[in-house]
Design a protein around this motif. Sequence first.
Motif, PDB file in Angstrom:
ATOM      1  N   GLU A 257       0.954  -1.230   0.070  1.00 18.66           N
ATOM      2  CA  GLU A 257      -0.068   0.295  -0.151  1.00 18.66           C
ATOM      3  C   GLU A 257       0.805   1.496  -0.208  1.00 18.66           C
ATOM      4  O   GLU A 257       0.798   1.945  -0.917  1.00 18.66           O
ATOM      5  CB  GLU A 257      -0.882   0.067   1.040  1.00 18.66           C
ATOM      6  N   ASP A 258       2.462   1.303   1.168  1.00 17.40           N
ATOM      7  CA  ASP A 258       2.368   2.828   0.776  1.00 17.40           C
ATOM      8  C   ASP A 258       4.630   2.438   0.125  1.00 17.40           C
ATOM      9  O   ASP A 258       4.825   2.286   1.211  1.00 17.40           O
ATOM     10  CB  ASP A 258       2.895   2.986   2.495  1.00 17.40           C
ATOM     11  N   GLN A 259       4.078   1.380  -0.741  1.00 14.47           N
ATOM     12  CA  GLN A 259       5.516   1.211  -0.909  1.00 14.47           C
ATOM     13  C   GLN A 259       5.903   1.023  -1.938  1.00 14.47           C
ATOM     14  O   GLN A 259       4.755   0.057  -2.943  1.00 14.47           O
ATOM     15  CB  GLN A 259       5.889   0.049  -0.326  1.00 14.47           C
ATOM     16  N   PHE A 260       6.445   1.845  -3.163  1.00 10.03           N
ATOM     17  CA  PHE A 260       6.220   1.741  -5.733  1.00 10.03           C
ATOM     18  C   PHE A 260       7.461   1.416  -5.561  1.00 10.03           C
ATOM     19  O   PHE A 260       8.423   2.476  -5.059  1.00 10.03           O
ATOM     20  CB  PHE A 260       5.940   3.039  -5.404  1.00 10.03           C
ATOM     21  N   LEU A 261       8.071   0.625  -6.408  1.00  3.49           N
ATOM     22  CA  LEU A 261       8.889   0.598  -7.162  1.00  3.49           C
ATOM     23  C   LEU A 261       9.085   1.260  -8.597  1.00  3.49           C
ATOM     24  O   LEU A 261       7.900   0.910  -9.331  1.00  3.49           O
ATOM     25  CB  LEU A 261       9.172  -0.942  -7.580  1.00  3.49           C
ATOM     26  N   ILE A 262       9.831   2.240  -8.562  1.00  4.43           N
ATOM     27  CA  ILE A 262      10.207   3.017  -9.899  1.00  4.43           C
ATOM     28  C   ILE A 262      10.585   3.170 -10.397  1.00  4.43           C
ATOM     29  O   ILE A 262      11.990   2.826  -9.934  1.00  4.43           O
ATOM     30  CB  ILE A 262      10.158   4.477  -9.620  1.00  4.43           C
ATOM     31  N   GLU A 263      10.038   2.460 -12.291  1.00  5.15           N
ATOM     32  CA  GLU A 263      11.528   2.432 -13.150  1.00  5.15           C
ATOM     33  C   GLU A 263      11.720   3.647 -14.182  1.00  5.15           C
ATOM     34  O   GLU A 263      10.529   3.944 -14.461  1.00  5.15           O
ATOM     35  CB  GLU A 263      11.092   1.613 -13.862  1.00  5.15           C
ATOM     36  N   CYS A 264      13.225   3.976 -14.090  1.00  2.23           N
ATOM     37  CA  CYS A 264      12.799   5.485 -15.083  1.00  2.23           C
ATOM     38  C   CYS A 264      13.729   5.466 -16.191  1.00  2.23           C
ATOM     39  O   CYS A 264      15.224   4.302 -16.264  1.00  2.23           O
ATOM     40  CB  CYS A 264      12.508   6.570 -14.265  1.00  2.23           C
ATOM     41  N   GLU A 265      14.261   5.791 -16.894  1.00  2.96           N
ATOM     42  CA  GLU A 265      14.770   6.531 -17.359  1.00  2.96           C
ATOM     43  C   GLU A 265      16.660   7.047 -16.756  1.00  2.96           C
ATOM     44  O   GLU A 265      16.170   7.482 -15.663  1.00  2.96           O
ATOM     45  CB  GLU A 265      14.465   7.552 -18.800  1.00  2.96           C
ATOM     46  N   MET A 266      17.391   6.109 -17.338  1.00  5.37           N
ATOM     47  CA  MET A 266      18.810   6.984 -16.479  1.00  5.37           C
ATOM     48  C   MET A 266      19.010   8.532 -16.355  1.00  5.37           C
ATOM     49  O   MET A 266      18.847   9.108 -17.676  1.00  5.37           O
ATOM     50  CB  MET A 266      19.600   6.214 -17.884  1.00  5.37           C
TER      51      MET A 266
END
Lengths: 318, 255
Positions: A257-266
């Motif tokens: 609920e309170d934890q997010f995995l964010i994938e983004c560009e280098m």
Amino acid sequence: MIEVKDLTKFYGPRPAIKGITFKVNKGEVVGFLGPNGAGKSTTMNILCCILPASSGSAEICGYDVFEESLEVRKKIGYLPETPPLYPDMTVTGYLKFAAEIRRVPAKKVQAAVDRVLEKCVLQEVRQRIIGRLSKGFQQRVGLAQSMIHDPEILILDEPTIGLDPIQIIEIRKLIQDLAREHTIILSSHILPEITQICKRVIILNEGEIAAVDSLEGLTSSLNKSERFVLKVRNSQNNIQDKLSALDNVISVKAETEDQFLIECEMNSETQDRVARMALENSWGIEELKLVSMTLEEIFLHLTLEEHEPSEVKNGVGT
Amino acid sequence: MRNAWVVAKKDLGSYFNSPVFYVVTTVFLVIYSFIFFQILTFFSFQSVQANQFQGMNVGLNLNDMVIEPSFHNMAVTLLLIIPVLTMRSFADEKKSKTYSLLLSSPVHLREIIFGKFLACMTVVTLMVLLSSYCIGFLLMLGEPEIGPIITSYLGILLMAGCYVGMGVFASSLTDNQIIAAVIAFGMSLFMWIIGWAAQAASAEMGEVLHYLSLVEHMQRFLKGIVDTSDVVYYLTFIFFTLFLTHRVLDSERWR
Ligand SMILES: Nc1ncnc2c1ncn2[C@@H]1O[C@H](COP(=O)(O)OP(=O)(O)OP(=O)(O)O)[C@@H](O)[C@H]1O
Ligand SMILES: [Mg+2]
């Protein structure tokens, strides 16, 4: 220097390695990377004339490991997965024995022992019984043993396992030092370790070579994206949508609920913007940290990229 | 052969650094001494009797009545004890993975095997030498013939060499020391009693079985005779066990 062709090893009906082909040049430091059971130790055992291969060939300095194994054994130093230590010997006694059996001339034995004692920082335990040393010291004695005769080729199976962080750094330095005059093959399942020491990596998976690549190639092909975890105190249900709306963000996954995995560009400075957004919306940042790729994910990447020819940097056998 | 000596030296070190050597030697000496002094007491009892009742020497002789049976018993004691000394040689190296150090070193397999044999043999020789204090005791008491004593020691050591050879062979078969000891013991005992089958077998077969038996070749040594055929038998036997060891380890490597 080392040339392996189509090497296959069966344990009973089950293959441990299936047709491995690679080449190591003089002065290179090559890392074997792979998960448990990938066949790293098996390959090394074959190179060190301990195990016979089922088929295929391996040559070291032009000598075949099956036909002219005595010549090969003169040229290699080997640290097996379990250090080959006699628990009731003293460190010095053991290293003397190792020097003698590796055919160091009698006059040079003492000097060789002193040299490796110093290199592996073992002076303070030189008279201790090996069986009563801690695991890390035993590992270092094993390492000392492998280089006692100053071999042209060093084959090290997980050399830093069981060492404390300071020692790991020391041993890495030592290996880097050695790399100037020796050809080294080492294995590990820890990616950062390999990346620090080796110029080239051979990735094994289930007995096959998944990739042979220079380190730059490997990291650049992997580092097209970076990922971090955001953990917040005041969970709201629109967080995921808001994060996804940011520029350069590839995907957002709510792990809890309170934890997010964010994938983004280098190098897109997304972290800064995520932090700002969190402050503005008073989500309450509990944690914001970069997560490196695990070995399993690298394997996933590699196996996926195999299907896209343009992404494969070097072919097998460079 | 320098390499064989390197291996032997290492093994000797581990015998003397661990309790194995001391325990085994103590047990051997206690048992052998007990048997020896039993035989000696019996002998003195008999000679006293002979003197009393017949008032003359009826040819009771230290060599025949004390030394020979004591060496016979030593041979049996060694048969029980040597497997304990030899069981570690290869089994332990395999178990503790130190075997890979030997295999990846530039030494021939035959040198490793001979080194192991040499180490065990040295330990056994030392044990036998220590036990010779009993014979020294006899030399102080009476005047036994020296010749047969020396040949008996030679015979005992050759026979012990066969036990050691079988022990090293048994140890090469497994990485479990207990199994190695049991196999070594079984083989040694079998080679000892194989002559028993001679009576039941046909004439030629019986002769072969007799010839194969380890004890059979001991008899002449105990009488003070060194027969080349006996020496050849023992040396061939030792060579054969070491050869088998080589075959086993070599095939293991190439399997
Ligand atoms: N003596 C053996 N008998 C049968 N199978 C074996 C033997 N040794 C290894 N294997 C099998 O061969 C495969 C490769 O083993 P290997 O030890 O080479 O893996 P590894 O890459 O060194 O793994 P790890 O990271 O755990 O050390 C494994 O599936 C293992 O189960
Ligand atoms: Mg391994």
